[in-house]
Design a protein around this motif. Sequence first.
Motif, PDB file in Angstrom:
ATOM      1  N   ARG A  78       0.828  -1.186   0.273  1.00 19.81           N
ATOM      2  CA  ARG A  78       0.142   0.089  -0.005  1.00 19.81           C
ATOM      3  C   ARG A  78       0.927   1.126  -0.021  1.00 19.81           C
ATOM      4  O   ARG A  78       0.598   2.295  -0.684  1.00 19.81           O
ATOM      5  CB  ARG A  78      -0.919  -0.078   1.207  1.00 19.81           C
ATOM      6  CG  ARG A  78      -2.329   0.664   0.875  1.00 19.81           C
ATOM      7  CD  ARG A  78      -3.154   0.564   1.982  1.00 19.81           C
ATOM      8  NE  ARG A  78      -3.920  -0.537   2.202  1.00 19.81           N
ATOM      9  CZ  ARG A  78      -4.597  -1.154   3.069  1.00 19.81           C
ATOM     10  NH1 ARG A  78      -4.410  -0.761   4.353  1.00 19.81           N
ATOM     11  NH2 ARG A  78      -5.209  -2.042   3.166  1.00 19.81           N
ATOM     12  N   ALA A  79       1.836   1.311   0.899  1.00 18.28           N
ATOM     13  CA  ALA A  79       2.816   2.488   1.079  1.00 18.28           C
ATOM     14  C   ALA A  79       3.468   2.804  -0.268  1.00 18.28           C
ATOM     15  O   ALA A  79       3.719   3.809  -0.616  1.00 18.28           O
ATOM     16  CB  ALA A  79       3.867   2.248   2.285  1.00 18.28           C
ATOM     17  N   ARG A  80       3.810   1.814  -1.101  1.00 17.87           N
ATOM     18  CA  ARG A  80       4.434   1.821  -2.292  1.00 17.87           C
ATOM     19  C   ARG A  80       3.624   2.014  -3.492  1.00 17.87           C
ATOM     20  O   ARG A  80       3.838   2.114  -4.615  1.00 17.87           O
ATOM     21  CB  ARG A  80       5.399   0.467  -2.566  1.00 17.87           C
ATOM     22  CG  ARG A  80       6.445   0.833  -1.751  1.00 17.87           C
ATOM     23  CD  ARG A  80       7.236  -0.603  -1.867  1.00 17.87           C
ATOM     24  NE  ARG A  80       8.843  -0.535  -1.252  1.00 17.87           N
ATOM     25  CZ  ARG A  80       9.038  -0.320  -0.152  1.00 17.87           C
ATOM     26  NH1 ARG A  80       8.151  -0.654   0.941  1.00 17.87           N
ATOM     27  NH2 ARG A  80      10.286  -0.270   0.298  1.00 17.87           N
ATOM     28  N   GLY A  81       2.185   2.025  -3.247  1.00 14.92           N
ATOM     29  CA  GLY A  81       1.228   1.894  -4.298  1.00 14.92           C
ATOM     30  C   GLY A  81       1.322   0.788  -5.332  1.00 14.92           C
ATOM     31  O   GLY A  81       1.061   1.053  -6.577  1.00 14.92           O
ATOM     32  N   VAL A  82       1.665  -0.358  -4.827  1.00 12.56           N
ATOM     33  CA  VAL A  82       1.671  -1.472  -5.550  1.00 12.56           C
ATOM     34  C   VAL A  82       0.359  -2.142  -5.702  1.00 12.56           C
ATOM     35  O   VAL A  82      -0.599  -2.434  -4.469  1.00 12.56           O
ATOM     36  CB  VAL A  82       2.792  -2.755  -4.846  1.00 12.56           C
ATOM     37  CG1 VAL A  82       2.692  -4.095  -5.634  1.00 12.56           C
ATOM     38  CG2 VAL A  82       4.132  -1.825  -5.179  1.00 12.56           C
ATOM     39  N   THR A  83      -0.210  -2.644  -6.876  1.00 16.43           N
ATOM     40  CA  THR A  83      -1.262  -3.275  -6.960  1.00 16.43           C
ATOM     41  C   THR A  83      -1.151  -4.609  -6.403  1.00 16.43           C
ATOM     42  O   THR A  83      -0.513  -5.458  -6.747  1.00 16.43           O
ATOM     43  CB  THR A  83      -2.054  -3.049  -8.437  1.00 16.43           C
ATOM     44  OG1 THR A  83      -1.846  -1.946  -8.864  1.00 16.43           O
ATOM     45  CG2 THR A  83      -3.389  -3.609  -8.425  1.00 16.43           C
ATOM     46  N   TYR A  84      -2.168  -4.924  -5.568  1.00 16.37           N
ATOM     47  CA  TYR A  84      -2.178  -6.561  -5.106  1.00 16.37           C
ATOM     48  C   TYR A  84      -3.707  -6.993  -5.123  1.00 16.37           C
ATOM     49  O   TYR A  84      -4.566  -6.434  -5.001  1.00 16.37           O
ATOM     50  CB  TYR A  84      -1.515  -6.467  -3.586  1.00 16.37           C
ATOM     51  CG  TYR A  84      -2.313  -5.384  -2.613  1.00 16.37           C
ATOM     52  CD1 TYR A  84      -1.944  -4.141  -2.312  1.00 16.37           C
ATOM     53  CD2 TYR A  84      -3.342  -6.132  -1.995  1.00 16.37           C
ATOM     54  CE1 TYR A  84      -2.565  -3.529  -1.484  1.00 16.37           C
ATOM     55  CE2 TYR A  84      -3.802  -5.179  -0.780  1.00 16.37           C
ATOM     56  CZ  TYR A  84      -3.536  -4.022  -0.589  1.00 16.37           C
ATOM     57  OH  TYR A  84      -4.239  -3.220   0.115  1.00 16.37           O
ATOM     58  N   THR A  85      -3.515  -8.349  -4.930  1.00 17.75           N
ATOM     59  CA  THR A  85      -4.837  -8.994  -4.803  1.00 17.75           C
ATOM     60  C   THR A  85      -4.821  -9.971  -3.629  1.00 17.75           C
ATOM     61  O   THR A  85      -4.092 -10.766  -3.496  1.00 17.75           O
ATOM     62  CB  THR A  85      -5.159  -9.990  -6.070  1.00 17.75           C
ATOM     63  OG1 THR A  85      -4.763  -9.213  -7.294  1.00 17.75           O
ATOM     64  CG2 THR A  85      -6.452 -10.466  -6.271  1.00 17.75           C
ATOM     65  N   GLU A  86      -5.834  -9.533  -2.804  1.00 19.41           N
ATOM     66  CA  GLU A  86      -5.705 -10.337  -1.481  1.00 19.41           C
ATOM     67  C   GLU A  86      -6.458 -11.627  -1.637  1.00 19.41           C
ATOM     68  O   GLU A  86      -7.235 -11.883  -2.652  1.00 19.41           O
ATOM     69  CB  GLU A  86      -6.492  -9.623  -0.547  1.00 19.41           C
ATOM     70  CG  GLU A  86      -5.812  -8.710   0.369  1.00 19.41           C
ATOM     71  CD  GLU A  86      -6.510  -7.517   1.224  1.00 19.41           C
ATOM     72  OE1 GLU A  86      -6.026  -7.545   2.472  1.00 19.41           O
ATOM     73  OE2 GLU A  86      -7.474  -7.100   0.958  1.00 19.41           O
ATOM     74  N   ASN A  87      -6.161 -12.477  -0.785  1.00 22.00           N
ATOM     75  CA  ASN A  87      -6.526 -13.984  -0.969  1.00 22.00           C
ATOM     76  C   ASN A  87      -6.354 -14.534  -2.254  1.00 22.00           C
ATOM     77  O   ASN A  87      -7.139 -15.427  -2.673  1.00 22.00           O
ATOM     78  CB  ASN A  87      -8.245 -13.994  -0.503  1.00 22.00           C
ATOM     79  CG  ASN A  87      -8.570 -13.467   0.556  1.00 22.00           C
ATOM     80  OD1 ASN A  87      -7.878 -13.503   1.702  1.00 22.00           O
ATOM     81  ND2 ASN A  87      -9.613 -12.355   0.554  1.00 22.00           N
TER      82      ASN A  87
END
Length: 574
Positions: free
Chosen positions: A97-106
């Motif tokens: 989040r701090a680096r603005g990286v897109t991620y997909t939980e689960n």
Amino acid sequence: MNRRRFFLRTGVLLVLTAAMCSVFFHSLWELQVVHGPEYRARSAMAGSTIVSLAAARGRIVDRNGTVLVSDRLCSNIVVDEDVATEEALLTLTNLCRARGVTYTENSRVFARDVDTDLIAALRELDLPGVSLTTETVRQYHTACAAHLLGRVGPVSGEEWPDYRARGYAFSERVGKDGAELAFESVLRGIPGAELVNADGSVARILSPPVPGSTVALTIDLPLQEAAEAALADFIAAAPGAGGGAAVVIEVGTGDILAAASWPSYDLSRFAADYETLAADPLHPLFHRAFQGLYAPGSTFKPVTAVAALGEGVITPDTRIRDTGVFTAYRDYQPACWLYRQSRTTHGLLNVSEALTVSCNVFFYTLGYQLGIDLLDYYAGQFGLGQPTGAELPEAAGAVAGPELSSRLGKTWFEGSTLAAAIGQSDHQFTPLQLACYTATLAGGGRRYQAHLLRAVLSYDGSETVSVFSPFLTGDLSLAPETLAAVRDGMQGVTEPGGAAYPYFRDFPIPVAAKTGSAQVSGNRDSNAVFICFAPSQAPEIAVAIVVEKGGGGASLAGAARAILDCYFRNYTEN
Ligand SMILES: [Zn+2]
């Protein structure tokens, strides 16, 4: 047939290349090898595992070897949910989040293509259940030619039966469209396999991965950039203009040197931008250069001129008087554009003069004398209304005539031939066809298959595996005096008094051109069309440009000039 032969030959040579490749395999090792839990197959013997080794996909380069697309290794964050603690997941989420990286939980693959900073941070933290894997992704070295290059992606359920039959693994990425799809069999590398011990060390290599071959396109990147910029600049300055396309073909080979479609899109952001692109009313994903269908307008008049000269209806010296209105039919009397505009006429004209001033009555007279069958025969000889043979999907288009009318449920009148002779009626051609037609005319009637594949090279580009040789698909064998009459008329368009002269007055090379505008049915705005070839006496390239709702074709001469400027600056030594 030619292409099939080519691919057969390519296939044989690929096997040879594969053998050669294993020699420099070790130097590629660092780049090619992809270890990852997702590749681990069932255990081959107690404690050891067969791991698949991904092979690099071939590069796509332009005709000069400039790299357009290559493979790049990227790192993904993978989460094993059985092992990862809640605290570890929270730390990971905060880091991203701090680096603005897109991620997909689960999701097992938590984030794709993360940067080296994040990789370093994760290595230091050593979070339980969080690991890094690598995979190869396509890297685009140009923002141009999106429709031509195309994308790669995972195999879809629909594609899977076909790819399975061809020996693919479901995890492989395949060409989805453009050159990536058209040359999939050449670009694809052959995955290898290795036996890994329980402690992670490599027991032995079962088969090394073989990188795919590199595809050299006929495209010239600087010219492609110039064509895209010229098109975008024109459209930006033309209020109300829609999409457009510009195609440049090499005379005497059929090489597609540039094919621009506007609007275009950014291949590297395709997934992120997809919804916006799909909703755009100008349809940026639509490949106008190959699939857009347009009436040619007056750019068709050279076909009518060649037909009339070829059939002996006229000679280069025959003069016909423009009386303003064509009066052979009692109930259908179309007027010349000049007469409609100013109630004046072009007077007595030969075919060259009629081409220069684009006199409708002159070409109505030729169409009337030729009849639709001969007109359509010549249009077909120029490749109009039929696929050019290029490797990407293209629209076939159609020539106007009784056959097309009955297919469209319309009535064909004898007088309809007049409109067809000046490029109106139901003619529907792609910008690619218009460029091929212009190149055929420029080359004295010799028509070549349009193509995008110039050569197949070894992965690193150092060896040529096979070269595509120009393939003649037809020959009108234009009489020298026919070619001269049409060429002179078209050259007049860029000379003093010609419609395109303002754009070419200081151009050092003679250019033969024809402008056109074609009414769009049910619409007040017309499409602008422009064709040209240069140098007119010894042609090297042919250009066709179409802009939807772009008005008169003459205004496109500026865009054509920009393309010719680029070509002759790069290819002519003073
Ligand atoms: Zn006229």
